[in-house]
Design a protein around this motif. Structure first.
Motif, mmCIF file in Angstrom:
data_model
loop_
_atom_site.group_PDB
_atom_site.id
_atom_site.type_symbol
_atom_site.label_atom_id
_atom_site.label_comp_id
_atom_site.label_asym_id
_atom_site.label_seq_id
_atom_site.Cartn_x
_atom_site.Cartn_y
_atom_site.Cartn_z
ATOM 1 N N TRP A 8 46.556 106.705 83.858
ATOM 2 C CA TRP A 8 45.950 107.197 85.094
ATOM 3 C C TRP A 8 45.240 106.020 85.742
ATOM 4 O O TRP A 8 44.280 105.487 85.205
ATOM 5 N N HIS A 9 45.724 105.621 86.909
ATOM 6 C CA HIS A 9 45.187 104.470 87.639
ATOM 7 C C HIS A 9 44.103 104.950 88.605
ATOM 8 O O HIS A 9 44.409 105.602 89.614
ATOM 9 N N HIS A 10 42.850 104.661 88.265
ATOM 10 C CA HIS A 10 41.729 105.130 89.078
ATOM 11 C C HIS A 10 40.495 104.264 88.798
ATOM 12 O O HIS A 10 40.510 103.407 87.905
ATOM 13 N N ASP A 11 39.418 104.528 89.544
ATOM 14 C CA ASP A 11 38.164 103.792 89.396
ATOM 15 C C ASP A 11 37.012 104.680 88.935
ATOM 16 O O ASP A 11 35.853 104.303 89.068
ATOM 17 N N PHE A 12 37.297 105.838 88.381
ATOM 18 C CA PHE A 12 36.253 106.756 87.924
ATOM 19 C C PHE A 12 35.809 106.345 86.520
ATOM 20 O O PHE A 12 36.585 106.469 85.569
ATOM 21 N N PRO A 13 34.584 105.858 86.350
ATOM 22 C CA PRO A 13 34.171 105.314 85.054
ATOM 23 C C PRO A 13 34.123 106.323 83.915
ATOM 24 O O PRO A 13 34.284 105.950 82.761
ATOM 25 N N GLU A 15 36.167 109.014 83.515
ATOM 26 C CA GLU A 15 37.441 109.696 83.299
ATOM 27 C C GLU A 15 38.352 108.873 82.393
ATOM 28 O O GLU A 15 38.260 107.646 82.354
ATOM 29 N N VAL A 17 41.695 106.909 80.963
ATOM 30 C CA VAL A 17 42.683 106.050 81.610
ATOM 31 C C VAL A 17 44.075 106.229 81.007
ATOM 32 O O VAL A 17 45.068 105.818 81.599
ATOM 33 N N ARG A 37 37.957 104.105 79.171
ATOM 34 C CA ARG A 37 37.816 102.661 79.425
ATOM 35 C C ARG A 37 37.102 101.931 78.295
ATOM 36 O O ARG A 37 37.411 100.789 78.008
ATOM 37 N N GLU A 71 49.199 107.650 91.423
ATOM 38 C CA GLU A 71 48.089 107.354 90.517
ATOM 39 C C GLU A 71 48.472 107.411 89.037
ATOM 40 O O GLU A 71 47.655 107.096 88.178
#
Length: 101
Positions: A8-13, A15, A17, A37, A71
């Motif tokens: 999952w490509h995102h910037d939510f710390p 959540e 990956v 992460r 995403e």
């Protein structure tokens, strides 16, 4: 039975990956491992879940549909690959294992 690995490509710390799922013939998750992460692994099944990791309540679509979403990067994996990550994930009261590639 099928097994999936989804990045999952995102910037939510907070959540995950990576998500690993064991899916029955009707599309429902039986077991899931989420990788965060910080390399923490959490797992869920029909009897156990965490605050951050639980089984989906709706059927999971084909890997091609998941992978087509910008995403996500999804692929099928073998049962052995799933069992490896499952055994690395912490169960209740267990110490989490390291993420290995």
């Amino acid at each position: 039975m099928r097994y999936l690995r989804v990045e999952w490509h995102h910037d939510f710390p907070e959540e995950p990956v990576k998500l690993y799922s064991e899916i029955d013939d009707e599309g429902y998750e039986l077991r899931k491992v989420q990788v965060f992460r910080d390399e923490r692994l959490e797992r869920a099944d029909a009897e156990t879940e965490t605050a951050a990791t639980g089984l989906s309540e709706v059927p999971i679509g084909p890997v091609e549909e998941i992978d087509a979403q910008e995403e996500f990067s999804a692929s099928t994996i073998t049962r052995a690959e799933f069992e490896h990550i499952w055994s690395r994930a912490a169960g209740p009261g267990d110490e989490p294992g390291p993420v290995t590639r």
